[in-house]
Motif scaffolding. Sequence first.
Motif, PDB file in Angstrom:
ATOM      1  N   ALA A  31       0.828  -1.209   0.000  1.00 38.14           N
ATOM      2  CA  ALA A  31       0.000   0.000   0.000  1.00 38.14           C
ATOM      3  C   ALA A  31       0.860   1.257   0.000  1.00 38.14           C
ATOM      4  CB  ALA A  31      -0.934  -0.004   1.207  1.00 38.14           C
ATOM      5  N   ILE A  32       1.963   1.223   0.755  1.00 38.63           N
ATOM      6  CA  ILE A  32       2.873   2.376   0.757  1.00 38.63           C
ATOM      7  C   ILE A  32       3.451   2.589  -0.640  1.00 38.63           C
ATOM      8  CG2 ILE A  32       5.080   3.225   1.644  1.00 38.63           C
ATOM      9  CD1 ILE A  32       4.454   1.891   4.287  1.00 38.63           C
ATOM     10  N   GLY A  33       3.829   1.474  -1.310  1.00 36.50           N
ATOM     11  CA  GLY A  33       4.349   1.593  -2.660  1.00 36.50           C
ATOM     12  C   GLY A  33       3.322   2.132  -3.642  1.00 36.50           C
ATOM     13  N   VAL A  34       2.067   1.690  -3.505  1.00 37.88           N
ATOM     14  CA  VAL A  34       1.002   2.175  -4.376  1.00 37.88           C
ATOM     15  C   VAL A  34       0.783   3.673  -4.181  1.00 37.88           C
ATOM     16  CG1 VAL A  34      -1.479   2.055  -4.830  1.00 37.88           C
ATOM     17  CG2 VAL A  34      -0.153  -0.053  -4.575  1.00 37.88           C
ATOM     18  N   ALA A  35       0.705   4.100  -2.922  1.00 40.41           N
ATOM     19  CA  ALA A  35       0.506   5.531  -2.647  1.00 40.41           C
ATOM     20  C   ALA A  35       1.663   6.355  -3.195  1.00 40.41           C
ATOM     21  CB  ALA A  35       0.350   5.745  -1.139  1.00 40.41           C
ATOM     22  N   PHE A 116      -8.257  14.108   3.493  1.00 38.06           N
ATOM     23  CA  PHE A 116      -8.021  12.867   2.741  1.00 38.06           C
ATOM     24  C   PHE A 116      -7.151  13.184   1.527  1.00 38.06           C
ATOM     25  CE2 PHE A 116      -9.029   9.430  -0.206  1.00 38.06           C
ATOM     26  CZ  PHE A 116      -8.939   8.329   0.621  1.00 38.06           C
ATOM     27  N   ASN A 117      -5.846  12.929   1.659  1.00 43.12           N
ATOM     28  CA  ASN A 117      -4.913  13.135   0.560  1.00 43.12           C
ATOM     29  C   ASN A 117      -3.832  12.065   0.611  1.00 43.12           C
ATOM     30  OD1 ASN A 117      -2.778  14.094   2.398  1.00 43.12           O
ATOM     31  ND2 ASN A 117      -4.079  15.917   2.598  1.00 43.12           N
ATOM     32  N   VAL A 118      -2.953  12.092  -0.369  1.00 46.29           N
ATOM     33  CA  VAL A 118      -1.939  11.033  -0.485  1.00 46.29           C
ATOM     34  C   VAL A 118      -1.030  10.995   0.730  1.00 46.29           C
ATOM     35  CG1 VAL A 118       0.058  10.269  -1.823  1.00 46.29           C
ATOM     36  CG2 VAL A 118      -1.993  11.066  -3.002  1.00 46.29           C
ATOM     37  N   TRP A 119      -0.586  12.177   1.194  1.00 37.70           N
ATOM     38  CA  TRP A 119       0.375  12.194   2.301  1.00 37.70           C
ATOM     39  C   TRP A 119      -0.253  11.713   3.592  1.00 37.70           C
ATOM     40  CZ3 TRP A 119       4.940  11.875   0.785  1.00 37.70           C
ATOM     41  CH2 TRP A 119       5.421  12.596  -0.303  1.00 37.70           C
ATOM     42  N   LEU A 124      -1.013   7.384   7.574  1.00 30.75           N
ATOM     43  CA  LEU A 124      -1.809   6.325   8.186  1.00 30.75           C
ATOM     44  C   LEU A 124      -1.099   4.985   8.072  1.00 30.75           C
ATOM     45  CD1 LEU A 124      -4.472   5.162   9.372  1.00 30.75           C
ATOM     46  CD2 LEU A 124      -5.302   4.991   7.018  1.00 30.75           C
ATOM     47  N   LEU A 125      -0.526   4.712   6.929  1.00 34.85           N
ATOM     48  CA  LEU A 125       0.179   3.449   6.732  1.00 34.85           C
ATOM     49  C   LEU A 125       1.411   3.350   7.631  1.00 34.85           C
ATOM     50  CD1 LEU A 125      -0.067   3.190   2.839  1.00 34.85           C
ATOM     51  CD2 LEU A 125      -1.372   1.900   4.549  1.00 34.85           C
ATOM     52  N   ILE A 126       2.087   4.477   7.866  1.00 39.75           N
ATOM     53  CA  ILE A 126       3.235   4.472   8.780  1.00 39.75           C
ATOM     54  C   ILE A 126       2.787   4.111  10.186  1.00 39.75           C
ATOM     55  CG2 ILE A 126       4.962   5.939   9.895  1.00 39.75           C
ATOM     56  CD1 ILE A 126       5.259   7.426   7.266  1.00 39.75           C
ATOM     57  N   ILE A 127       1.665   4.701  10.633  1.00 36.26           N
ATOM     58  CA  ILE A 127       1.148   4.398  11.967  1.00 36.26           C
ATOM     59  C   ILE A 127       0.776   2.917  12.074  1.00 36.26           C
ATOM     60  CG2 ILE A 127      -0.721   4.847  13.590  1.00 36.26           C
ATOM     61  CD1 ILE A 127      -0.778   7.707  12.617  1.00 36.26           C
ATOM     62  N   LEU A 128       0.102   2.382  11.054  1.00 31.02           N
ATOM     63  CA  LEU A 128      -0.276   0.973  11.075  1.00 31.02           C
ATOM     64  C   LEU A 128       0.957   0.078  11.093  1.00 31.02           C
ATOM     65  CD1 LEU A 128      -3.250   0.971   8.530  1.00 31.02           C
ATOM     66  CD2 LEU A 128      -3.338   1.106  11.022  1.00 31.02           C
TER      67      LEU A 128
END
Length: 461
Positions: A31-35, A116-119, A124-128
């Motif tokens: 997901a991080i790569g996709v974003a 709600f934006n890319v960053w 959110l993914l970093i927190i998860l």
Amino acid sequence: MSSTLPPPPPMPKLGLPATIIGLVAGLILTAIGVAYGFAQGLSVQIVILAAIATLGAFVWGWHFVIGQFISGAPPVAEGEISEGRRVWLKFRPAIYGLLAILALFLVLSLTIEGFFNVWNIVSLLIILTIIVLTRTLGRHFQENRSAFIGIMVLSGLFSIGSMNIEGFASANNIKSMLLFASFLGIASVGQTLVALLGGLDLSIPFIIGAANVGLLYLISLGVPPWLAAIIVLAIGTILGVINGFLSFRLQGQALIVTLGTGFAISGGVQIVTSIGTAYGGNVFGTVPPWLSNLAAMNGSTFGLPFPPVIAIWVAIVVILIAGMRLTVYGRYLYALGVNRTSAKRIRVSELTYWVMMYAISGFFAALTGGLLLGWSGGGFIGVGDQYLFLTLAAVVVGGTSLLGGQGGYGFTVIGVLVLQVLSSFLIGIGLDFEWQQFIFGLMILPMVALYARSPHIRTQI
């Protein structure tokens, strides 16, 4: 005579917990790569292909590498809990945390325009990722798990703030965060030492406020500033001695004793400073230039552009960590926190250490009050109010046990930095005070729960 090649070794089999962890980690990485791909403006086809390749490579690598160390789960015997049930019981707090953060992200996206934006998705993914890693890798770092978790949270918060807030990683903002972290770090010295004994000092915010007002009051009376500073520090130390002696004699009542002495000193200072004036609790005057330079944002240290209070805090950190690890006094302090009876048998005076730690707490609380005077330029009795919660939060978030005998000031330093970066981040994104308090507590509670689930050191001996 024909010979046949031996069959290739089978792919190692993983148990259900390891499989779930690997899948979640792979999805987060993908997901991080996709974003990031969409943020760079890559085409949808390339992003999809890269995502499939990333997920496949990670899952294969996870099975191959981790499988060398983890064997498949044995069959469930009759009457035992199934593996799926064990996984749910083991990872239930982390799953609840993931769901809570996802729900919070959804609420913020619906209520705050442009949230709600890319960053923010990357944030959110970093927190998860932090939650997954702290829950899965934390058990491999049992001795310093709190430091490991704190450093990861600190890194994640700083990364998120740098991506979402303009100027968050600038030199001026970092200097500002270190300045306020220094005040909290110095105020938390005594709370850490007292907590290692199994006590609490709730008089710290009151001594900070009293020292802040009392120092400027003495200066306004014509007392030389250096002498006024010594008097204030001495009074703070004496108050700490009183706290230590009374709380030792009234075992188990440290909270009430320190709260009572705190209210007494705060009220007494307001009575004295309000004589002949209508401004009780506030003192106006001229702060000496050397004191302003110590704690002001534009202060300099030997010509370097940062306030000396930061250097003072660094020196305190080095001295305390080295002293607690390398000296007999530090070892005796931990011994008393672990088991008072055993410490007495090796002739360690509990009264001496109890009084000494509270005296140090009073000294550093008074020092914090004086430094805050240099920062603000005016005396205010309520300047220390926020430190009632923050000193305890820094100690607990850092990982020092309030039961005594486990932790240390190095852990508190991590807790201080986490709280300060979090506070700066919440202010930077422009959240109202109510939202700040809500998110502040939401992030602290899971961390405290993680530490609380660790067995106390007494159970490990």
